[in-house]
Design an enzyme around this catalytic site. Structure first.
Site, PDB file in Angstrom:
ATOM      1  N   ASP A  73       0.822  -1.209   0.000  1.00 15.06           N
ATOM      2  CA  ASP A  73       0.000   0.000   0.000  1.00 15.06           C
ATOM      3  C   ASP A  73       0.859   1.263   0.000  1.00 15.06           C
ATOM      4  O   ASP A  73       1.997   1.245   0.455  1.00 15.06           O
ATOM      5  CB  ASP A  73      -0.891  -0.024   1.252  1.00 15.06           C
ATOM      6  CG  ASP A  73      -2.070   0.915   1.121  1.00 15.06           C
ATOM      7  OD1 ASP A  73      -2.292   1.465   0.027  1.00 15.06           O
ATOM      8  OD2 ASP A  73      -2.768   1.106   2.133  1.00 15.06           O
ATOM      9  N   GLY A  74       0.286   2.358  -0.512  1.00 14.63           N
ATOM     10  CA  GLY A  74       0.923   3.670  -0.370  1.00 14.63           C
ATOM     11  C   GLY A  74       1.646   4.176  -1.602  1.00 14.63           C
ATOM     12  O   GLY A  74       2.338   5.195  -1.526  1.00 14.63           O
ATOM     13  N   ARG A 108      -0.057   9.501  -9.678  1.00 16.91           N
ATOM     14  CA  ARG A 108      -0.193   8.223  -8.954  1.00 16.91           C
ATOM     15  C   ARG A 108       0.487   7.079  -9.713  1.00 16.91           C
ATOM     16  O   ARG A 108       1.065   6.178  -9.118  1.00 16.91           O
ATOM     17  CB  ARG A 108      -1.676   7.877  -8.780  1.00 16.91           C
ATOM     18  CG  ARG A 108      -2.421   8.795  -7.843  1.00 16.91           C
ATOM     19  CD  ARG A 108      -3.893   8.398  -7.792  1.00 16.91           C
ATOM     20  NE  ARG A 108      -4.078   7.021  -7.360  1.00 16.91           N
ATOM     21  CZ  ARG A 108      -3.991   6.620  -6.091  1.00 16.91           C
ATOM     22  NH1 ARG A 108      -3.737   7.491  -5.144  1.00 16.91           N
ATOM     23  NH2 ARG A 108      -4.161   5.359  -5.780  1.00 16.91           N
ATOM     24  N   SER A 151      -6.690  -6.164  -6.611  1.00 19.29           N
ATOM     25  CA  SER A 151      -7.824  -6.809  -5.956  1.00 19.29           C
ATOM     26  C   SER A 151      -9.072  -6.734  -6.826  1.00 19.29           C
ATOM     27  O   SER A 151      -9.143  -5.922  -7.760  1.00 19.29           O
ATOM     28  CB  SER A 151      -8.101  -6.134  -4.602  1.00 19.29           C
ATOM     29  OG  SER A 151      -8.765  -4.907  -4.805  1.00 19.29           O
ATOM     30  N   ASN A 160     -10.254  -3.308  -7.052  1.00 20.16           N
ATOM     31  CA  ASN A 160      -9.449  -2.274  -7.728  1.00 20.16           C
ATOM     32  C   ASN A 160      -9.949  -1.882  -9.122  1.00 20.16           C
ATOM     33  O   ASN A 160      -9.532  -0.865  -9.669  1.00 20.16           O
ATOM     34  CB  ASN A 160      -7.984  -2.721  -7.852  1.00 20.16           C
ATOM     35  CG  ASN A 160      -7.206  -2.609  -6.555  1.00 20.16           C
ATOM     36  OD1 ASN A 160      -6.228  -3.319  -6.335  1.00 20.16           O
ATOM     37  ND2 ASN A 160      -7.624  -1.718  -5.673  1.00 20.16           N
ATOM     38  N   TRP A 161     -10.875  -2.678  -9.690  1.00 20.12           N
ATOM     39  CA  TRP A 161     -11.350  -2.382 -11.054  1.00 20.12           C
ATOM     40  C   TRP A 161     -12.065  -1.036 -11.133  1.00 20.12           C
ATOM     41  O   TRP A 161     -12.203  -0.461 -12.217  1.00 20.12           O
ATOM     42  CB  TRP A 161     -12.297  -3.488 -11.549  1.00 20.12           C
ATOM     43  CG  TRP A 161     -11.628  -4.804 -11.773  1.00 20.12           C
ATOM     44  CD1 TRP A 161     -11.753  -5.916 -10.989  1.00 20.12           C
ATOM     45  CD2 TRP A 161     -10.744  -5.168 -12.841  1.00 20.12           C
ATOM     46  NE1 TRP A 161     -10.995  -6.954 -11.502  1.00 20.12           N
ATOM     47  CE2 TRP A 161     -10.372  -6.515 -12.641  1.00 20.12           C
ATOM     48  CE3 TRP A 161     -10.223  -4.490 -13.945  1.00 20.12           C
ATOM     49  CZ2 TRP A 161      -9.508  -7.197 -13.489  1.00 20.12           C
ATOM     50  CZ3 TRP A 161      -9.362  -5.169 -14.803  1.00 20.12           C
ATOM     51  CH2 TRP A 161      -9.013  -6.501 -14.560  1.00 20.12           C
ATOM     52  N   ARG A 203     -11.128   1.772  -9.969  1.00 17.11           N
ATOM     53  CA  ARG A 203     -10.215   2.927 -10.041  1.00 17.11           C
ATOM     54  C   ARG A 203     -10.281   3.554 -11.449  1.00 17.11           C
ATOM     55  O   ARG A 203     -10.725   2.901 -12.398  1.00 17.11           O
ATOM     56  CB  ARG A 203      -8.784   2.470  -9.746  1.00 17.11           C
ATOM     57  CG  ARG A 203      -8.626   2.091  -8.291  1.00 17.11           C
ATOM     58  CD  ARG A 203      -7.182   1.879  -7.944  1.00 17.11           C
ATOM     59  NE  ARG A 203      -7.058   1.565  -6.535  1.00 17.11           N
ATOM     60  CZ  ARG A 203      -6.021   1.891  -5.777  1.00 17.11           C
ATOM     61  NH1 ARG A 203      -4.999   2.521  -6.297  1.00 17.11           N
ATOM     62  NH2 ARG A 203      -5.993   1.571  -4.506  1.00 17.11           N
TER      63      ARG A 203
HETATM   64  C1  FPP Z   1      -1.696   0.399  -3.322  1.00 15.32           C
HETATM   65  O1  FPP Z   1      -1.310   1.721  -3.553  1.00 15.32           O
HETATM   66  C2  FPP Z   1      -1.266  -0.516  -4.359  1.00 15.32           C
HETATM   67  C3  FPP Z   1      -2.055  -1.083  -5.314  1.00 15.32           C
HETATM   68  C4  FPP Z   1      -3.460  -0.758  -5.557  1.00 15.32           C
HETATM   69  C5  FPP Z   1      -1.596  -2.102  -6.220  1.00 15.32           C
HETATM   70  C6  FPP Z   1      -0.236  -2.673  -5.942  1.00 15.32           C
HETATM   71  C7  FPP Z   1       0.528  -2.483  -7.159  1.00 15.32           C
HETATM   72  C8  FPP Z   1       1.844  -2.310  -7.207  1.00 15.32           C
HETATM   73  C9  FPP Z   1       2.757  -2.348  -6.037  1.00 15.32           C
HETATM   74  C10 FPP Z   1       2.444  -2.033  -8.529  1.00 15.32           C
HETATM   75  C11 FPP Z   1       3.075  -3.191  -9.164  1.00 15.32           C
HETATM   76  C12 FPP Z   1       2.771  -4.507  -8.605  1.00 15.32           C
HETATM   77  C13 FPP Z   1       2.732  -5.629  -9.343  1.00 15.32           C
HETATM   78  C14 FPP Z   1       2.386  -6.923  -8.714  1.00 15.32           C
HETATM   79  C15 FPP Z   1       3.043  -5.598 -10.774  1.00 15.32           C
HETATM   80  P1  FPP Z   1      -2.430   2.836  -3.544  1.00 15.32           P
HETATM   81  O2  FPP Z   1      -2.667   3.282  -4.924  1.00 15.32           O
HETATM   82  O3  FPP Z   1      -3.650   2.313  -2.838  1.00 15.32           O
HETATM   83  O4  FPP Z   1      -1.727   3.941  -2.695  1.00 15.32           O
HETATM   84  P2  FPP Z   1      -2.453   5.049  -1.808  1.00 15.32           P
HETATM   85  O5  FPP Z   1      -3.205   4.288  -0.732  1.00 15.32           O
HETATM   86  O6  FPP Z   1      -1.305   5.838  -1.279  1.00 15.32           O
HETATM   87  O7  FPP Z   1      -3.341   5.812  -2.713  1.00 15.32           O
END
Ligand code: FPP
Length: 221
Positions: free
Chosen positions: A13-14, A26, A58, A61-62, A64
């Site tokens: 996350d993050g 982002r 997840s 996540n679709w 987004r």
């Molecule tokens: C959370 O960050 C991360 C994700 C939604 C997806 C995880 C993806 C990656 C680490 C990129 C590459 C990974 C693979 C397996 C190819 P966020 O967008 O929720 O961050 P935020 O909470 O700070 O907005």
């Protein structure tokens, strides 16, 4: 560390916050997140870790923004394309998530192909298993396992449910890591983390490194 093999799972996350702090889009955070993952895989493969399971995308996540989803999917293609690196580190690729032929599956064919190819091209490796959870949700996984048992007229037991998860060979998780200061599980591996230690760190995923990995592993000693 004693010679025992550990299963580490990561909620990465993050990425978005990491990017915002730097005045970047982002998507730049996700790009940095994929690079961080590649470094963590290399570090993990050199430790007493048999399994590393990461939450790549997840089922939630679709929703987004489309451009962000497209970018994250492209990064999965990039990760699954790191065959040379994975082979050099003796890492075997694995995937868990909603089956591609299940009604409602949205995984584009190019991602399906990248997943299948990575699994095939790393199948001879004997070291750490890197499982990427893509289009994954734990409740859907457990519900599907229960439905399979009903369909097959089997009794509901812990063993039978375990056997019907997306990957029944995935061992229980020993340490679950969540980055970026959130202390939530977010529908990740609910069945598999029943006895796991949990390591919450304030660092965003792009800054997670081998030192942090060792802190997480130290929870087991
Ligand atoms: C959370 O960050 C991360 C994700 C939604 C997806 C995880 C993806 C990656 C680490 C990129 C590459 C990974 C693979 C397996 C190819 P966020 O967008 O929720 O961050 P935020 O909470 O700070 O907005």
């Amino acid at each position: 560390m004693e010679a025992r093999l550990v299963h580490v799972a990561c909620i990465m996350d993050g990425n978005g916050r990491w990017a915002r702090k730097r005045g970047l889009p982002r998507t730049a955070g996700h790009t940095a997140g994929e690079e961080s993952l590649s470094d963590v895989v290399r570090a993990a493969s050199k430790r007493e870790i048999s399994h590393l399971t990461v939450f790549g995308f997840s089922t939630e996540n679709w929703v987004r923004p489309r451009a962000e989803v497209r970018h994250i999917l492209g990064l999965h293609k990039k990760l699954f394309g790191r065959i040379k690196e994975l082979n050099e580190n003796n890492v075997r690729i694995n995937w868990i998530g909603r089956p591609f032929d299940e009604p409602g599956s949205r995984t584009p064919v190019y991602v399906q192909r990248a997943i299948r190819k990575a699994i095939e091209d790393t199948s001879a490796n004997t070291g750490m298993v890197l499982t990427v959870a893509f289009d994954y949700g734990s409740r859907a996984e457990i519900t599907r396992a229960a439905k399979n048992l009903v369909r097959d007229k089997k009794i509901i037991t812990t063993e039978n449910l375990s056997r019907n998860l997306y990957d029944s060979t995935l061992p229980p998780v020993d340490v679950l890591v969540r980055t970026s200061g959130e202390s939530r599980i977010s529908n990740f591996l609910l069945w598999q983390i029943s006895a796991a230690k949990i390591y919450f760190t304030d660092r965003p995923w792009p800054d997670f490194d081998a030192v942090e990995l060792d802190v997480a592993l130290s929870l087991l000693s």
